[in-house]
Design a protein around this motif. Structure first.
Motif, PDB file in Angstrom:
ATOM      1  N   ASN A  22      20.265  12.045  -8.180  1.00 29.91           N
ATOM      2  CA  ASN A  22      19.252  11.004  -8.209  1.00 29.91           C
ATOM      3  C   ASN A  22      18.485  11.112  -9.517  1.00 29.91           C
ATOM      4  OD1 ASN A  22      17.359   9.095  -7.718  1.00 29.91           O
ATOM      5  ND2 ASN A  22      16.318  10.210  -6.092  1.00 29.91           N
ATOM      6  N   ARG A  23      18.633  10.109 -10.376  1.00 27.52           N
ATOM      7  CA  ARG A  23      18.018  10.154 -11.688  1.00 27.52           C
ATOM      8  C   ARG A  23      16.761   9.303 -11.744  1.00 27.52           C
ATOM      9  NH1 ARG A  23      23.032   9.347 -15.657  1.00 27.52           N
ATOM     10  NH2 ARG A  23      21.857   7.467 -15.985  1.00 27.52           N
ATOM     11  N   GLY A  24      16.255   8.906 -10.591  1.00 27.00           N
ATOM     12  CA  GLY A  24      15.046   8.098 -10.575  1.00 27.00           C
ATOM     13  C   GLY A  24      13.798   8.960 -10.503  1.00 27.00           C
ATOM     14  N   ILE A  25      12.687   8.318 -10.315  1.00 28.53           N
ATOM     15  CA  ILE A  25      11.406   9.005 -10.201  1.00 28.53           C
ATOM     16  C   ILE A  25      11.181   9.329  -8.734  1.00 28.53           C
ATOM     17  CG2 ILE A  25       8.930   8.756 -10.542  1.00 28.53           C
ATOM     18  CD1 ILE A  25       9.569   6.928 -12.896  1.00 28.53           C
ATOM     19  N   SER A  26      10.791  10.575  -8.445  1.00 27.06           N
ATOM     20  CA  SER A  26      10.626  11.025  -7.061  1.00 27.06           C
ATOM     21  C   SER A  26       9.455  10.310  -6.392  1.00 27.06           C
ATOM     22  CB  SER A  26      10.417  12.537  -7.014  1.00 27.06           C
ATOM     23  OG  SER A  26       9.157  12.860  -7.576  1.00 27.06           O
ATOM     24  N   GLU A  27       9.482  10.328  -5.063  1.00 27.38           N
ATOM     25  CA  GLU A  27       8.418   9.686  -4.293  1.00 27.38           C
ATOM     26  C   GLU A  27       7.072  10.380  -4.523  1.00 27.38           C
ATOM     27  OE1 GLU A  27       8.453   6.852  -2.528  1.00 27.38           O
ATOM     28  OE2 GLU A  27      10.480   6.608  -3.298  1.00 27.38           O
ATOM     29  N   GLU A  28       7.091  11.712  -4.719  1.00 31.25           N
ATOM     30  CA  GLU A  28       5.842  12.435  -4.972  1.00 31.25           C
ATOM     31  C   GLU A  28       5.195  11.972  -6.283  1.00 31.25           C
ATOM     32  OE1 GLU A  28       8.774  14.127  -4.406  1.00 31.25           O
ATOM     33  OE2 GLU A  28       8.410  14.602  -2.305  1.00 31.25           O
ATOM     34  N   ARG A  29       6.030  11.785  -7.301  1.00 29.44           N
ATOM     35  CA  ARG A  29       5.502  11.315  -8.583  1.00 29.44           C
ATOM     36  C   ARG A  29       4.995   9.888  -8.472  1.00 29.44           C
ATOM     37  NH1 ARG A  29       9.741  12.654 -13.182  1.00 29.44           N
ATOM     38  NH2 ARG A  29       8.512  11.055 -14.205  1.00 29.44           N
ATOM     39  N   LYS A  30       5.687   9.043  -7.718  1.00 27.52           N
ATOM     40  CA  LYS A  30       5.212   7.672  -7.520  1.00 27.52           C
ATOM     41  C   LYS A  30       3.869   7.660  -6.794  1.00 27.52           C
ATOM     42  CE  LYS A  30       9.741   5.476  -7.329  1.00 27.52           C
ATOM     43  NZ  LYS A  30      10.704   4.754  -6.485  1.00 27.52           N
ATOM     44  N   THR A  31       3.744   8.532  -5.779  1.00 16.92           N
ATOM     45  CA  THR A  31       2.487   8.615  -5.036  1.00 16.92           C
ATOM     46  C   THR A  31       1.356   9.076  -5.953  1.00 16.92           C
ATOM     47  OG1 THR A  31       3.707   9.110  -3.010  1.00 16.92           O
ATOM     48  CG2 THR A  31       1.364   9.664  -3.045  1.00 16.92           C
ATOM     49  N   ALA A  32       1.629  10.091  -6.783  1.00 17.75           N
ATOM     50  CA  ALA A  32       0.608  10.579  -7.718  1.00 17.75           C
ATOM     51  C   ALA A  32       0.225   9.476  -8.701  1.00 17.75           C
ATOM     52  CB  ALA A  32       1.112  11.810  -8.466  1.00 17.75           C
ATOM     53  N   TYR A  33       1.200   8.718  -9.176  1.00 17.83           N
ATOM     54  CA  TYR A  33       0.925   7.634 -10.123  1.00 17.83           C
ATOM     55  C   TYR A  33      -0.015   6.606  -9.504  1.00 17.83           C
ATOM     56  CZ  TYR A  33       1.732   3.684 -13.226  1.00 17.83           C
ATOM     57  OH  TYR A  33       1.558   2.639 -14.077  1.00 17.83           O
ATOM     58  N   TYR A  34       0.318   6.146  -8.298  1.00 20.40           N
ATOM     59  CA  TYR A  34      -0.505   5.112  -7.668  1.00 20.40           C
ATOM     60  C   TYR A  34      -1.851   5.662  -7.209  1.00 20.40           C
ATOM     61  CZ  TYR A  34       3.569   2.151  -7.963  1.00 20.40           C
ATOM     62  OH  TYR A  34       4.621   1.424  -8.439  1.00 20.40           O
ATOM     63  N   ALA A  35      -1.913   6.932  -6.800  1.00 15.45           N
ATOM     64  CA  ALA A  35      -3.197   7.536  -6.442  1.00 15.45           C
ATOM     65  C   ALA A  35      -4.086   7.630  -7.682  1.00 15.45           C
ATOM     66  CB  ALA A  35      -2.975   8.919  -5.838  1.00 15.45           C
ATOM     67  N   GLY A  36      -3.509   8.003  -8.805  1.00 15.31           N
ATOM     68  CA  GLY A  36      -4.275   8.051 -10.049  1.00 15.31           C
ATOM     69  C   GLY A  36      -4.804   6.682 -10.437  1.00 15.31           C
TER      70      GLY A  36
ATOM     71  N   VAL B 159      -5.446  11.233 -15.749  1.00 14.48           N
ATOM     72  CA  VAL B 159      -4.654  12.464 -15.851  1.00 14.48           C
ATOM     73  C   VAL B 159      -3.638  12.510 -14.718  1.00 14.48           C
ATOM     74  CG1 VAL B 159      -4.771  14.983 -15.647  1.00 14.48           C
ATOM     75  CG2 VAL B 159      -6.374  13.788 -17.128  1.00 14.48           C
ATOM     76  N   ILE B 160      -4.065  12.207 -13.499  1.00 17.38           N
ATOM     77  CA  ILE B 160      -3.150  12.205 -12.353  1.00 17.38           C
ATOM     78  C   ILE B 160      -2.075  11.145 -12.540  1.00 17.38           C
ATOM     79  CG2 ILE B 160      -2.989  11.753  -9.871  1.00 17.38           C
ATOM     80  CD1 ILE B 160      -5.788  13.019  -9.622  1.00 17.38           C
ATOM     81  N   ARG B 161      -2.457   9.971 -13.029  1.00 22.95           N
ATOM     82  CA  ARG B 161      -1.479   8.897 -13.266  1.00 22.95           C
ATOM     83  C   ARG B 161      -0.447   9.325 -14.307  1.00 22.95           C
ATOM     84  NH1 ARG B 161      -0.129   5.544 -16.862  1.00 22.95           N
ATOM     85  NH2 ARG B 161      -1.784   6.231 -18.223  1.00 22.95           N
ATOM     86  N   GLY B 162      -0.896   9.983 -15.388  1.00 20.12           N
ATOM     87  CA  GLY B 162       0.028  10.430 -16.430  1.00 20.12           C
ATOM     88  C   GLY B 162       0.994  11.487 -15.926  1.00 20.12           C
ATOM     89  N   ILE B 163       0.490  12.413 -15.111  1.00 20.58           N
ATOM     90  CA  ILE B 163       1.367  13.434 -14.536  1.00 20.58           C
ATOM     91  C   ILE B 163       2.354  12.789 -13.572  1.00 20.58           C
ATOM     92  CG2 ILE B 163       1.415  15.438 -13.000  1.00 20.58           C
ATOM     93  CD1 ILE B 163      -1.211  16.332 -14.333  1.00 20.58           C
TER      94      ILE B 163
END
Length: 162
Positions: free
Chosen positions: A5-19, A70-74
């Protein structure tokens, strides 16, 4: 073919939208002092304690904007891709979706170019495209006057050095 899976993980998507959400709430809090000053224009009584609490909310909002970004960037680039972890291999894996995307965008841009398209078509037809004549450069032999290819070392007719 079993590709990872070369996409962005669900955890990273959640962090992006939470940020993004934290930054949005922070922006609203940051605007409170401006709104309170704007709303108090024209009134005869200004409550100093109200202005102080409004500026406190604005300061908290400013901090929330910074933390949210910062959270969005991570979330967008991962821990290593955003520079929090110094691991080049993990950074390459974190940024791989963006690298693949930029390659796709480059391919789209190049496919729109007439020069590149003609170049690719000339290779796909083996260079024997009869629809458009290609310019051929010939060199005249000094000995016999015969026309030879420009990269010929010897004349095809008389064998003299070119």
């Amino acid at each position: 073919m079993n590709r990872p899976n070369r996409g962005i993980s669900e955890e990273r998507k959640t962090a992006y939208y939470a940020g993004m959400a934290i930054s949005g709430i922070g922006f609203l809090l940051f605007m409170v002092p401006f709104a309170s000053v704007f709303l108090s224009i024209g009134t005869s009584s200004i409550n100093p304690s109200g202005i102080g609490s409004a500026f406190g909310a604005g300061f908290i909002g400013f901090i929330m904007i910074a933390v949210g970004q910062v959270i969005r960037g991570i979330g967008a680039r991962g821990l290593a891709g955003s520079g929090v972890l110094l691991d080049p291999e993990q950074a390459r894996r974190d940024l791989e979706p963006y690298s693949r995307m930029s390659g796709g965008m480059m391919d789209d841009a190049l496919s729109e170019s007439d020069t590149v398209r003609n170049f690719v078509e000339s290779f796909s037809h083996g260079g024997d495209d009869d629809s458009e004549p290609r310019e051929v450069i010939k060199v005249r032999c000094r000995g016999c006057g015969a026309l030879n290819d420009e990269d010929a070392r010897f004349c095809d007719q008389c064998g003299a050095a070119m």
